[in-house]
Design an enzyme around this catalytic site. Structure first.
Site, PDB file in Angstrom:
ATOM      1  N   LYS A  56      -5.563 -68.769 -26.834  1.00  0.00           N
ATOM      2  CA  LYS A  56      -5.538 -68.308 -28.235  1.00  0.00           C
ATOM      3  C   LYS A  56      -4.227 -68.790 -28.864  1.00  0.00           C
ATOM      4  O   LYS A  56      -3.183 -68.186 -28.690  1.00  0.00           O
ATOM      5  CB  LYS A  56      -5.639 -66.788 -28.322  1.00  0.00           C
TER       6      LYS A  56
ATOM      7  N   SER B 210      -2.562 -65.084 -26.098  1.00  0.00           N
ATOM      8  CA  SER B 210      -1.766 -64.876 -27.306  1.00  0.00           C
ATOM      9  C   SER B 210      -0.262 -64.840 -27.009  1.00  0.00           C
ATOM     10  O   SER B 210       0.303 -65.824 -26.532  1.00  0.00           O
ATOM     11  CB  SER B 210      -2.235 -63.602 -28.006  1.00  0.00           C
TER      12      SER B 210
END
Length: 549
Positions: free
Chosen positions: A476, A451
């Site tokens: 992600k 992320s």
């Protein structure tokens, strides 16, 4: 009345065929109608701008300033005043609308039958106009409109919106405005709202929550979810200072993890219960308290892992072919985002080169400030190169990832934010927030890097600021924003995907490092320094290899 087919016989004129219609009216016997093609008429340029393309006015025969499109018009002479009426394009018929003759273009070549229907239309319309008063016609039209409105109202929902309905609509509107996929997984989002208000029970708050969750489930997006007030509060605390649980960050298996019927460990907080039990990134959680995780969502699993301090939870964890049962005790896990230390290389004297090691474990609201403080403290000790360790950093607050990138970059794009139509926004830096743009920098990543930490790693790599060492990151590439609803509950909504400065979409792929790390390379700061100091160790990396960029 008669209708004659005629055309201009002037050798210098180029006029389309026309109808000449004359009629004896009771009220005004001097009226004559002439039906022509639009291409034989001109209108003033001002009128052309003011009226639609099917309406052209002609006030005098000498006005030839602008041409009209090739439609039909009606030229009417009444008391020496010439004007034309708009025509409706209908299917091979003439109609009379408020004593205005209407014709479709191209009907001038119809046979005698057409002439007869034209005569009947004009005759019947004149009779109707003389017999039926205008006020009667208007009254009938008004009555019909009232009946139509009443019918429409009768078909509309007959309920008043309750407080529960309003909360549901608040959640619906939030997703409507923020969600990345404007097709909403191929469904009509407005129709879903109307159907839900009619059919879903929303008599209690729990029923309303169930209706919101059902609505979100239709998006088929595991990262967009509804949070009850307590869960929303817990999420916010997780991005601040501490969280009570076992210190695990979990995710769905991706292309970088072996296929398994369970959830993958993204990272284990250093010093937390899971870390002390030997759980590390890449391990597969098969069960939580004897409940299989095969069809369990990551947020449901996260709730099961959290709980009161001192309570127990049992995990079934698999690594490779080995499966273990691990009883853990929940505790308050500190989320201090930064650890740092100095690694002095053995080249002799106080002037020996020194490397500043910074371990960034999460992106909470203190992360960027903590990184700045660590850099300044290391510089005071004559540090002239840095290693930023993002291994097992599962992300956190997106803005903190952007701010930390600005610390290291003098200029350049940090990340592209994209929606279904392409690039929507660009985050870049002009160097105004830079702290360490010149010192050599190396970045360590692994499959637990996810992320926001992937945004940071991708920005430093693509801008040639640092080289990456380790293994491909988690992958992600979606960004969620958190929205609070009026009752204290909340929504985490996928609002965009991102691309690195080189326009790489890393979702389910990850950021690819420049070099691998030795298989035995340690994750703790003290062992890291030992690998740099001891050339004979299996994990040794020398300074030249580390900062070859």
């Amino acid at each position: 009345m008669e209708a004659l087919l005629g055309s201009s016989h002037s050798p210098s004129a180029s006029v389309s065929p026309s109808f000449i219609i004359t009629s004896s009216y009771r009220r005004n016997p001097t009226i004559a109608f002439k039906v022509l093609s639009w291409n034989s008429l001109y209108s003033g340029s001002n009128n052309s701008r003011l009226y639609p393309h099917i309406l052209c006015l002609k006030k005098s025969g000498n006005d030839n300033s602008g041409s009209c499109p090739p439609l039909c018009y009606i030229e009417q002479m009444c008391k020496n005043r010439m004007f034309s009426q708009p025509n409706w394009r209908l299917s091979k018929i003439f109609l009379d609308k408020q004593s205005m003759l209407v014709i479709q273009n191209g009907l001038a070549f119809l046979p005698r039958k057409f002439k007869t229907s034209l005569c009947k239309t004009v005759k019947h319309s004149e009779i109707f106009r003389n017999i039926v008063p205008d006020i009667f016609v208007r009254s009938c039209i008004g009555l019909m409109l009232v009946m139509a409105v009443n019918t429409a109202v009768a078909k509309a929902p007959s309920f008043a919106l309750t407080e529960e309905n309003l909360l549901f609509l608040e959640a619906w509107r939030t997703i409507d405005r923020a969600y990345i996929d404007k097709t909403f997984n191929g469904q009509s989002w407005f129709r879903y709202r109307e159907d839900a208000l009619r059919n879903e029970p929303m008599n209690t708050r729990q029923e309303t929550y169930a209706a919101i969750k059902k609505m979100i489930a239709t998006l088929d997006d595991p990262f967009t979810r509804f949070l009850e007030p307590e869960k929303f509060k817990s999420l916010r605390s997780g991005t601040q200072n501490a969280l009570t649980g076992v210190g695990l960050s979990i995710g769905y298996p991706t292309g970088n993890t072996e296929s398994a019927p369970g959830l993958v460990v993204v990272s284990a907080s250093p010093g937390g219960p899971a870390n002390r039990a030997g759980i590390s990134s890449g391990d597969i959680i098969l069960e939580i308290d004897n409940t299989s995780t095969e069809n369990m969502g990551i947020y449901d699993a996260a709730e099961r892992l959290q709980g009161p301090e001192g309570s127990g939870v049992e995990l079934t964890v698999r690594r490779g072919s080995e499966t273990r049962q691990l009883p853990l005790i929940r505790e308050k896990v500190s989320l201090n985002p930064v650890k740092s230390r100095i690694c002095k290389l053995p080249t002799g004297g106080n002037d020996a080169p020194q490397i500043g090691y910074i371990k960034l474990s999460t992106f909470n609201q203190n992360a960027s400030g903590a990184v700045r403080e660590a850099i300044e403290a290391l510089r005071k000790n004559n540090v002239n190169a840095f290693v930023l360790d993002l291994r097992d950093n599962s992300g956190g607050l997106f803005p903190e990832g952007v701010e930390i990138a600005k610390i290291w970059l003098n200029k350049g794009v940090i990340v592209y934010i994209c929606d279904s139509r392409g690039v929507r926004d660009i985050y870049d830096t002009d160097g105004s927030n830079v702290v360490a743009a010149s010192e050599p920098l190396a970045v360590l990543v692994n499959k637990g890097t996810a992320s926001a930490s992937e945004i940071l790693a991708g920005a430093l790599k693509d801008n040639k600021r640092a080289q990456l060492f380790g293994e491909p990151t988690y992958g992600k590439g979606k960004i969620q924003s958190v929205f609070q609803l009026s009752d204290g509950s909340g929504l985490a909504v996928t609002v965009a995907r991102y691309e690195t400065p080189a326009h790489n979409d890393i979702d389910k792929v990850g950021v690819i490092p420049d070099h691998p790390l030795p298989a035995s390379f340690p994750k703790d700061d003290e062992s890291f320094c030992n690998c740099l100091l001891n050339p004979a160790s299996a994990c040794h990396l020398n300074r030249v290899e580390l900062f070859s960029n």
